[in-house]
Scaffold this motif. Structure first.
Motif, PDB file in Angstrom:
ATOM      1  N   GLN A 402       0.840  -1.189   0.000  1.00 43.58           N
ATOM      2  CA  GLN A 402       0.000   0.000   0.000  1.00 43.58           C
ATOM      3  C   GLN A 402       0.873   1.236   0.000  1.00 43.58           C
ATOM      4  OE1 GLN A 402      -3.056   0.113   2.997  1.00 43.58           O
ATOM      5  NE2 GLN A 402      -4.457  -0.893   1.600  1.00 43.58           N
ATOM      6  N   ILE A 403       0.431   2.270  -0.682  1.00 50.42           N
ATOM      7  CA  ILE A 403       1.169   3.520  -0.757  1.00 50.42           C
ATOM      8  C   ILE A 403       0.267   4.633  -0.238  1.00 50.42           C
ATOM      9  CG2 ILE A 403       2.329   5.172  -2.259  1.00 50.42           C
ATOM     10  CD1 ILE A 403       2.808   2.823  -4.212  1.00 50.42           C
ATOM     11  N   ARG A 404       0.798   5.377   0.705  1.00 47.70           N
ATOM     12  CA  ARG A 404       0.086   6.541   1.219  1.00 47.70           C
ATOM     13  C   ARG A 404       0.757   7.792   0.638  1.00 47.70           C
ATOM     14  NH1 ARG A 404      -2.535   7.158   6.658  1.00 47.70           N
ATOM     15  NH2 ARG A 404      -1.451   5.269   7.262  1.00 47.70           N
ATOM     16  N   LYS A 405       0.029   8.556  -0.140  1.00 50.07           N
ATOM     17  CA  LYS A 405       0.553   9.753  -0.796  1.00 50.07           C
ATOM     18  C   LYS A 405      -0.044  10.982  -0.140  1.00 50.07           C
ATOM     19  CE  LYS A 405       0.442  12.178  -5.244  1.00 50.07           C
ATOM     20  NZ  LYS A 405      -0.043  12.141  -6.648  1.00 50.07           N
ATOM     21  N   ASN A 406       0.825  11.793   0.466  1.00 51.57           N
ATOM     22  CA  ASN A 406       0.381  13.016   1.146  1.00 51.57           C
ATOM     23  C   ASN A 406      -0.749  12.722   2.131  1.00 51.57           C
ATOM     24  OD1 ASN A 406       2.244  14.513  -0.369  1.00 51.57           O
ATOM     25  ND2 ASN A 406       0.777  14.752  -2.044  1.00 51.57           N
ATOM     26  N   GLY A 407      -0.619  11.578   2.832  1.00 44.10           N
ATOM     27  CA  GLY A 407      -1.575  11.219   3.875  1.00 44.10           C
ATOM     28  C   GLY A 407      -2.786  10.447   3.405  1.00 44.10           C
ATOM     29  N   ILE A 408      -2.931  10.217   2.094  1.00 37.63           N
ATOM     30  CA  ILE A 408      -4.113   9.534   1.565  1.00 37.63           C
ATOM     31  C   ILE A 408      -3.669   8.271   0.838  1.00 37.63           C
ATOM     32  CG2 ILE A 408      -6.101   9.721   0.013  1.00 37.63           C
ATOM     33  CD1 ILE A 408      -6.007  12.746   0.456  1.00 37.63           C
ATOM     34  N   PHE A 409      -4.361   7.138   1.109  1.00 44.66           N
ATOM     35  CA  PHE A 409      -4.024   5.889   0.457  1.00 44.66           C
ATOM     36  C   PHE A 409      -4.381   5.923  -1.021  1.00 44.66           C
ATOM     37  CE2 PHE A 409      -4.128   4.017   4.766  1.00 44.66           C
ATOM     38  CZ  PHE A 409      -2.911   3.347   4.717  1.00 44.66           C
ATOM     39  N   ILE A 410      -3.473   5.415  -1.837  1.00 43.08           N
ATOM     40  CA  ILE A 410      -3.758   5.197  -3.258  1.00 43.08           C
ATOM     41  C   ILE A 410      -4.563   3.914  -3.374  1.00 43.08           C
ATOM     42  CG2 ILE A 410      -2.700   4.656  -5.495  1.00 43.08           C
ATOM     43  CD1 ILE A 410      -0.344   6.398  -4.698  1.00 43.08           C
ATOM     44  N   ASP A 411      -5.541   3.896  -4.233  1.00 38.18           N
ATOM     45  CA  ASP A 411      -6.378   2.717  -4.462  1.00 38.18           C
ATOM     46  C   ASP A 411      -5.473   1.522  -4.774  1.00 38.18           C
ATOM     47  OD1 ASP A 411      -8.120   0.745  -5.322  1.00 38.18           O
ATOM     48  OD2 ASP A 411      -9.394   2.133  -6.439  1.00 38.18           O
ATOM     49  N   THR A 412      -5.640   0.418  -4.009  1.00 37.70           N
ATOM     50  CA  THR A 412      -4.766  -0.736  -4.191  1.00 37.70           C
ATOM     51  C   THR A 412      -4.881  -1.343  -5.586  1.00 37.70           C
ATOM     52  OG1 THR A 412      -6.479  -2.124  -3.179  1.00 37.70           O
ATOM     53  CG2 THR A 412      -4.707  -1.352  -1.759  1.00 37.70           C
ATOM     54  N   SER A 413      -6.000  -1.126  -6.268  1.00 36.81           N
ATOM     55  CA  SER A 413      -6.139  -1.646  -7.635  1.00 36.81           C
ATOM     56  C   SER A 413      -5.210  -0.921  -8.605  1.00 36.81           C
ATOM     57  CB  SER A 413      -7.589  -1.522  -8.112  1.00 36.81           C
ATOM     58  OG  SER A 413      -7.975  -0.156  -8.213  1.00 36.81           O
ATOM     59  N   GLU A 414      -4.672   0.232  -8.172  1.00 36.65           N
ATOM     60  CA  GLU A 414      -3.759   1.001  -9.005  1.00 36.65           C
ATOM     61  C   GLU A 414      -2.298   0.626  -8.767  1.00 36.65           C
ATOM     62  OE1 GLU A 414      -4.553   3.396 -11.380  1.00 36.65           O
ATOM     63  OE2 GLU A 414      -6.562   2.571 -11.086  1.00 36.65           O
ATOM     64  N   ILE A 415      -2.051  -0.272  -7.788  1.00 37.02           N
ATOM     65  CA  ILE A 415      -0.680  -0.629  -7.420  1.00 37.02           C
ATOM     66  C   ILE A 415      -0.307  -1.955  -8.074  1.00 37.02           C
ATOM     67  CG2 ILE A 415       0.867  -1.171  -5.507  1.00 37.02           C
ATOM     68  CD1 ILE A 415      -0.867   0.646  -3.761  1.00 37.02           C
ATOM     69  N   PHE A 416       0.868  -2.001  -8.656  1.00 36.68           N
ATOM     70  CA  PHE A 416       1.333  -3.174  -9.392  1.00 36.68           C
ATOM     71  C   PHE A 416       2.801  -3.399  -9.038  1.00 36.68           C
ATOM     72  CE2 PHE A 416       3.251  -5.129 -13.173  1.00 36.68           C
ATOM     73  CZ  PHE A 416       2.398  -6.201 -13.372  1.00 36.68           C
ATOM     74  N   ALA A 417       3.183  -4.619  -8.714  1.00 34.69           N
ATOM     75  CA  ALA A 417       4.556  -4.906  -8.296  1.00 34.69           C
ATOM     76  C   ALA A 417       5.116  -6.094  -9.059  1.00 34.69           C
ATOM     77  CB  ALA A 417       4.606  -5.178  -6.794  1.00 34.69           C
ATOM     78  N   THR A 418       6.394  -6.010  -9.416  1.00 32.37           N
ATOM     79  CA  THR A 418       7.071  -7.096 -10.122  1.00 32.37           C
ATOM     80  C   THR A 418       8.470  -7.279  -9.554  1.00 32.37           C
ATOM     81  OG1 THR A 418       8.048  -5.663 -11.806  1.00 32.37           O
ATOM     82  CG2 THR A 418       5.837  -6.558 -12.249  1.00 32.37           C
ATOM     83  N   LEU A 419       9.043  -8.443  -9.792  1.00 31.87           N
ATOM     84  CA  LEU A 419      10.430  -8.693  -9.439  1.00 31.87           C
ATOM     85  C   LEU A 419      11.336  -8.017 -10.462  1.00 31.87           C
ATOM     86  CD1 LEU A 419      12.196 -10.336  -7.428  1.00 31.87           C
ATOM     87  CD2 LEU A 419      12.220 -12.160  -9.131  1.00 31.87           C
ATOM     88  N   ASP A 420      12.379  -7.361 -10.000  1.00 31.77           N
ATOM     89  CA  ASP A 420      13.301  -6.693 -10.912  1.00 31.77           C
ATOM     90  C   ASP A 420      13.943  -7.712 -11.852  1.00 31.77           C
ATOM     91  OD1 ASP A 420      16.163  -5.591 -11.643  1.00 31.77           O
ATOM     92  OD2 ASP A 420      15.004  -3.849 -10.979  1.00 31.77           O
ATOM     93  N   GLY A 421      14.016  -7.370 -13.132  1.00 28.00           N
ATOM     94  CA  GLY A 421      14.539  -8.313 -14.116  1.00 28.00           C
ATOM     95  C   GLY A 421      16.026  -8.567 -13.996  1.00 28.00           C
ATOM     96  N   LYS A 422      16.796  -7.637 -13.394  1.00 25.29           N
ATOM     97  CA  LYS A 422      18.241  -7.784 -13.304  1.00 25.29           C
ATOM     98  C   LYS A 422      18.718  -8.147 -11.902  1.00 25.29           C
ATOM     99  CE  LYS A 422      19.109  -4.456 -17.028  1.00 25.29           C
ATOM    100  NZ  LYS A 422      19.786  -3.174 -17.384  1.00 25.29           N
ATOM    101  N   ASP A 423      17.982  -7.752 -10.882  1.00 21.06           N
ATOM    102  CA  ASP A 423      18.384  -8.005  -9.500  1.00 21.06           C
ATOM    103  C   ASP A 423      17.203  -8.618  -8.764  1.00 21.06           C
ATOM    104  OD1 ASP A 423      19.161  -8.007  -6.860  1.00 21.06           O
ATOM    105  OD2 ASP A 423      19.991  -5.980  -6.888  1.00 21.06           O
ATOM    106  N   ARG A 424      17.292  -9.927  -8.490  1.00 24.31           N
ATOM    107  CA  ARG A 424      16.145 -10.640  -7.918  1.00 24.31           C
ATOM    108  C   ARG A 424      15.984 -10.379  -6.427  1.00 24.31           C
ATOM    109  NH1 ARG A 424      15.477 -16.594 -10.308  1.00 24.31           N
ATOM    110  NH2 ARG A 424      16.505 -17.056  -8.340  1.00 24.31           N
ATOM    111  N   SER A 425      16.758  -9.473  -5.850  1.00 29.15           N
ATOM    112  CA  SER A 425      16.527  -9.068  -4.465  1.00 29.15           C
ATOM    113  C   SER A 425      15.666  -7.822  -4.394  1.00 29.15           C
ATOM    114  CB  SER A 425      17.860  -8.818  -3.753  1.00 29.15           C
ATOM    115  OG  SER A 425      18.491  -7.661  -4.271  1.00 29.15           O
ATOM    116  N   LYS A 426      15.293  -7.272  -5.555  1.00 29.78           N
ATOM    117  CA  LYS A 426      14.536  -6.026  -5.585  1.00 29.78           C
ATOM    118  C   LYS A 426      13.135  -6.244  -6.127  1.00 29.78           C
ATOM    119  CE  LYS A 426      18.572  -3.029  -6.239  1.00 29.78           C
ATOM    120  NZ  LYS A 426      19.244  -2.072  -7.160  1.00 29.78           N
TER     121      LYS A 426
END
Length: 571
Positions: A402-426
């Motif tokens: 979850q990301i809180r921007k200026n005190g307000i949560f961004i809609d979780t449907s707008e958040i997308f996460a992936t494993l870094d293609g070059k560094d698998r620790s990121k």
């Protein structure tokens, strides 16, 4: 004649009352140790604090004996004077599983006694509110091994739930697990002074955790009662645990909470005459609570409390009991987290129970790169286990952010996460729109397990079933954004024990004024050094044996207002 007998009777009673009163007033009083107590293990000995008050003697002697009353070869009397009618001293005893302590006054009215069933082990102080005290799920965890607890100021007893509150707590699970990790057959002592509903900032009529400056042991305050029990336990602990924060989440700022916590620990250290190693757990939210609580401010403060180490959070753990107290599987998870932290951080015992916390200084904002699925800025989270970059699996699903921007949560449907293609620790965390900029105050919340599983955590709901490998942080300032106040990362000193030099390694996410001080076993400062302002990056402190005698010491490293305490052993 009758009148004379009457006055003789009155005179006789008066004399008896005077003698009885004198005897009561002058009777020696043993403050520490208490029968069946635990003596804190330090290196290969026990640190025994002996406190006696006697108004009719100016000296006393003390000796360790066997439980059957016989002498122990090589152990003789320790002699002490009683300035101001009180002796408060400490000395080392052998690493004995069970022994008695014999004492005698040496002049004036001669008194003697035996304090029975003492043993060397590990003592842990526990403070905070209801989840620390033990107002959780009523199914108790069965104690295994040697566990004792001090529920009042006068007697130790067998350790079992409840350890301080009405129902179960995490501490029996903690003691069970720590004994398994240590495997040294030494007992665990628990001193639980937590009180439900209490605050650091919020004050009752006579104060909660605030100290009465005129009477530190004021029994009308939570602090006064706590310090009296800590004192009765011998005043020395392997660690002090803290679980608290909900009561202060009503308009309290992060700065206010940090300042109050700093005062609390410094007050404890002053009264106990010991630099303390403190571990704390970050609070979670309340599912369905309609009160105007500001959980984020307290969680942000608890991310980097002065004089304490954050070892995890209960967020993401199952509730299942009510809207605030731990369920039974949460008790297991929390107890294991504390046991793993003590074993790994303080005693150098590797284990998987202490969660591989992801250092908050590795959360930063970066422009999206060519080939990224979105444009604008992304948040990069680097995952480590034991200080080594984690090799995450490409098949893992990355949820729970979850990301809180200026005190307000961004809609979780707008958040997308992936494993870094070059560094698998990121892990790269995106929003589907160009909504992140360096001018924003950005906070990241996440809940993952050691193997990255399908979990989610929100600001108000934590009803997720997870095992105790949970790694969870809430409201982490994102470096590179307008809000960034990351704490330093400190590794245990190596080697330890040492006979020449030991090295403390640490990483500074921000420039800090660094200094350190060394304390001996009696909490006396024997060395200090101001290193000065250090820049962002990796640094080391090398501590030379020099003129320091062999033994156990504690090193307090200060980073501005933050501090970490490490135990060093000189051969």
């Amino acid at each position: 004649m009758k009148e004379m007998k009457h006055w003789i009777s009155i005179l006789t009673v008066s004399i008896l009352l005077i003698l009885f009163s004198r005897n009561c007033v002058s009777a020696p009083q043993i403050i520490s140790p208490l029968p069946s107590g635990i003596i804190q293990k330090v290196n290969d000995s026990g640190f025994l604090r002996f406190i006696l008050r006697s108004s009719n003697s100016s000296g006393c002697k003390v000796k360790v004996i066997n439980q059957n009353g016989s002498d122990i070869a090589g152990l003789d009397w320790h002699y002490f004077t009683l300035p101001n009618n009180t002796v408060d001293t400490s000395f080392f005893v052998p690493l004995l599983h069970s022994f008695n302590l014999k004492w005698e006054t040496t002049n004036g009215k001669i008194d003697s006694g035996v304090i029975t069933n003492l043993s060397v082990g590990y003592i842990f102080g526990i403070a905070g509110q209801s989840n620390a005290q033990g107002w959780s799920y009523p199914n108790y965890i069965y104690p295994q091994g040697k566990i004792r607890m001090l529920l009042n100021d006068s007697a130790w007893q067998n350790g079992q739930d409840p350890t301080g509150g009405k129902w179960a707590s995490p501490w029996i699970e903690f003691a069970n697990k720590l004994q398994t990790l240590l495997n040294d057959s030494l007992p665990i002592g628990l001193v639980n002074v937590g009180v439900g509903g209490t605050g650091l900032i919020t004050k009752a009529e006579h104060g909660w955790w605030q100290r009465n400056t005129n009477d530190h042991s004021d029994s009308s305050t939570v602090y006064g009662k706590a310090i009296s029990r800590f004192f009765a336990a011998g005043g020395r602990f392997e660690t002090v645990f803290w679980i608290q924060g909900e009561s202060d989440a009503t308009g309290t700022t992060s700065t206010e909470y940090r300042f109050a916590f700093k005062n609390l620990i410094e007050n404890f250290e002053e009264d106990l005459k010991q630099p303390l190693a403190v571990f704390h757990l970050q609070i979670d939210g309340q599912n369905g609570n309609t009160e105007p609580y500001n959980w984020g401010a307290i969680r942000e403060a608890q991310r980097s409390l002065p004089h304490s180490t954050l070892i995890g959070t209960s967020a993401g753990a199952p509730i299942g009991f009510d809207a605030i107290h731990y369920a039974q599987n949460t008790l297991t998870m929390v107890g294991d987290i504390f046991a793993g932290a003590v074993a790994k951080i303080l005693l150098g015992i590797p284990n998987d129970l202490y969660p591989p916390l992801l250092p908050s200084d590795t959360v930063y904002l970066s422009p999206c790169a060519f080939g990224d699925p979105f444009t604008g800025y992304k948040i990069i989270l680097q995952c480590t286990r034991g200080g080594i970059p984690a090799d995450l699996q490409t098949a893992d699903a990355f949820y729970g952010f979850q990301i809180r921007k200026n005190g307000i949560f961004i809609d979780t449907s707008e958040i997308f996460a992936t494993l870094d293609g070059k560094d698998r620790s990121k892990i790269n965390i995106f929003t589907r729109t160009k909504s992140l900029t360096p001018n924003d105050n950005l906070l990241l919340s996440y809940a993952i397990t050691a193997d990255i599983s399908h979990v989610n955590v929100t600001d108000t709901s934590t009803a997720t079933i997870l095992h105790h490998y949970l790694v969870s942080f809430l409201d982490i300032p994102v470096s590179g954004s307008a809000l960034s106040s990351d704490p330093p990362t400190v590794l245990p000193n190596f080697p330890n024990p040492f006979d020449a030099v030991t090295t403390i390694s640490f990483f500074l996410p921000l420039s800090k004024n660094v200094s350190y001080a060394i304390y001996d076993i009696s909490a006396k400062q024997v060395y200090q050094k101001a290193i000065g302002m250090l820049s962002v990056g990796n640094h080391i402190i090398q501590i030379q044996k020099g003129s320091l005698a062999a033994g156990t010491y504690e090193v307090a490293v200060s980073f501005g207002s933050a501090r970490r305490i490490l135990k060093i052993i000189i051969l």
